[in-house]
Enzyme design. Sequence first.
Site, PDB file in Angstrom:
ATOM      1  N   TYR A 104      43.972  39.726  39.622  1.00  0.00           N
ATOM      2  CA  TYR A 104      42.967  39.757  38.547  1.00  0.00           C
ATOM      3  C   TYR A 104      41.569  39.951  39.116  1.00  0.00           C
ATOM      4  O   TYR A 104      41.303  39.661  40.290  1.00  0.00           O
ATOM      5  CB  TYR A 104      43.022  38.475  37.709  1.00  0.00           C
ATOM      6  CG  TYR A 104      42.500  37.231  38.406  1.00  0.00           C
ATOM      7  CD1 TYR A 104      41.171  36.842  38.298  1.00  0.00           C
ATOM      8  CD2 TYR A 104      43.346  36.429  39.172  1.00  0.00           C
ATOM      9  CE1 TYR A 104      40.687  35.702  38.924  1.00  0.00           C
ATOM     10  CE2 TYR A 104      42.880  35.291  39.801  1.00  0.00           C
ATOM     11  CZ  TYR A 104      41.553  34.934  39.671  1.00  0.00           C
ATOM     12  OH  TYR A 104      41.072  33.796  40.297  1.00  0.00           O
ATOM     13  N   CYS A 105      40.678  40.455  38.251  1.00  0.00           N
ATOM     14  CA  CYS A 105      39.243  40.527  38.569  1.00  0.00           C
ATOM     15  C   CYS A 105      38.490  39.904  37.399  1.00  0.00           C
ATOM     16  O   CYS A 105      39.007  39.000  36.742  1.00  0.00           O
ATOM     17  CB  CYS A 105      38.807  41.959  38.874  1.00  0.00           C
ATOM     18  SG  CYS A 105      39.081  43.164  37.557  1.00  0.00           S
ATOM     19  N   TRP A 106      37.279  40.372  37.129  1.00  0.00           N
ATOM     20  CA  TRP A 106      36.469  39.726  36.087  1.00  0.00           C
ATOM     21  C   TRP A 106      37.092  39.871  34.712  1.00  0.00           C
ATOM     22  O   TRP A 106      37.277  38.918  33.979  1.00  0.00           O
ATOM     23  CB  TRP A 106      35.054  40.303  36.105  1.00  0.00           C
ATOM     24  CG  TRP A 106      34.247  39.958  34.884  1.00  0.00           C
ATOM     25  CD1 TRP A 106      33.751  40.813  33.960  1.00  0.00           C
ATOM     26  CD2 TRP A 106      33.837  38.648  34.454  1.00  0.00           C
ATOM     27  NE1 TRP A 106      33.072  40.128  32.973  1.00  0.00           N
ATOM     28  CE2 TRP A 106      33.109  38.799  33.261  1.00  0.00           C
ATOM     29  CE3 TRP A 106      34.032  37.363  34.955  1.00  0.00           C
ATOM     30  CZ2 TRP A 106      32.576  37.729  32.556  1.00  0.00           C
ATOM     31  CZ3 TRP A 106      33.498  36.285  34.248  1.00  0.00           C
ATOM     32  CH2 TRP A 106      32.779  36.474  33.083  1.00  0.00           C
ATOM     33  N   SER A 112      40.765  45.122  39.925  1.00  0.00           N
ATOM     34  CA  SER A 112      42.154  44.652  40.043  1.00  0.00           C
ATOM     35  C   SER A 112      43.140  45.804  39.909  1.00  0.00           C
ATOM     36  O   SER A 112      44.153  45.849  40.615  1.00  0.00           O
ATOM     37  CB  SER A 112      42.447  43.586  38.984  1.00  0.00           C
ATOM     38  OG  SER A 112      42.210  44.093  37.681  1.00  0.00           O
ATOM     39  N   TYR A 133      39.784  37.242  34.711  1.00  0.00           N
ATOM     40  CA  TYR A 133      39.231  35.881  34.756  1.00  0.00           C
ATOM     41  C   TYR A 133      38.574  35.515  33.436  1.00  0.00           C
ATOM     42  O   TYR A 133      38.655  34.362  32.989  1.00  0.00           O
ATOM     43  CB  TYR A 133      38.203  35.772  35.886  1.00  0.00           C
ATOM     44  CG  TYR A 133      37.375  34.500  35.810  1.00  0.00           C
ATOM     45  CD1 TYR A 133      37.880  33.290  36.280  1.00  0.00           C
ATOM     46  CD2 TYR A 133      36.111  34.508  35.220  1.00  0.00           C
ATOM     47  CE1 TYR A 133      37.144  32.122  36.186  1.00  0.00           C
ATOM     48  CE2 TYR A 133      35.368  33.340  35.123  1.00  0.00           C
ATOM     49  CZ  TYR A 133      35.880  32.148  35.599  1.00  0.00           C
ATOM     50  OH  TYR A 133      35.153  30.989  35.489  1.00  0.00           O
TER      51      TYR A 133
END
Length: 260
Positions: A104-106, A112, A133
């Site tokens: 995952y990323c933001w 991601s 996130y």
Amino acid sequence: KTVLGNKEVISSVLQLLSFPDLRHQQFSEIIDVRTPLEFAEDHVEGAINLPVLSNEQRAEVGTMYAKDKLAGRKIGAALIARNISDHILQHFKDKDFEYKPLIYCWRGGQRSRSMATILKEIGFQPVLLQGGYKQYRKHVVTLLYSVDQFEINPLDSLQLIRISGVTGSGKTLLLKALQARGEQILDLEDLAKHKGSILGDYPDEPQPSQKMFETYLYNNILQLNGKSVIWLENEGSKIGNIGVSRRLWEKMCDSPRIHI
């Protein structure tokens, strides 16, 4: 992987899962590809940080993108590709085809997806966290702060009993003794890394960020059994620099208290 005739074919379709669905899945590890600064502030509990952009690189790409979108995307892609290459040669070099990371990323966007796409092409089984996130954080905030009367919240079923007493009366010792006897506890001071009084911070252990504390609290609450009593110390609305969530604080105030 699929087999067509005598040939093995690696599918490039990326699996996408929402946060509630993760409880029914097993992953080799959880990878947060955000910058070290983002990761340090808060992250999914148990995640490791393999950033595809450093703190400085993300700032550089953001500045360039604001001036020239195409140039920003080019330099961003080049930096991400270079950093993912380093991770492949170091972190992923000994992984086998059964390797299944959650990434995952933001908000489940380019960072991601970039790593997941390359890992998928290698033959691994990456899974993307839908919404990243940001979506995970929404679940944390909903549990700890939402007051929607139509929403089922695990906090509502908890049977709390507070332990109060003057500083030095042994409240924490009693809490640990109850835990040793098989009782459920919620140790807010341990989560906040602060002794909640004039005793102050834990030695050589700084307090987490507010968001990281809330992640710890969120995961602890989900592990509690609402059918049994949960013991906790009688805390104020703040523990050091950390604020106790409004919904939990209000429930604590309405719960029975034992003074020692």
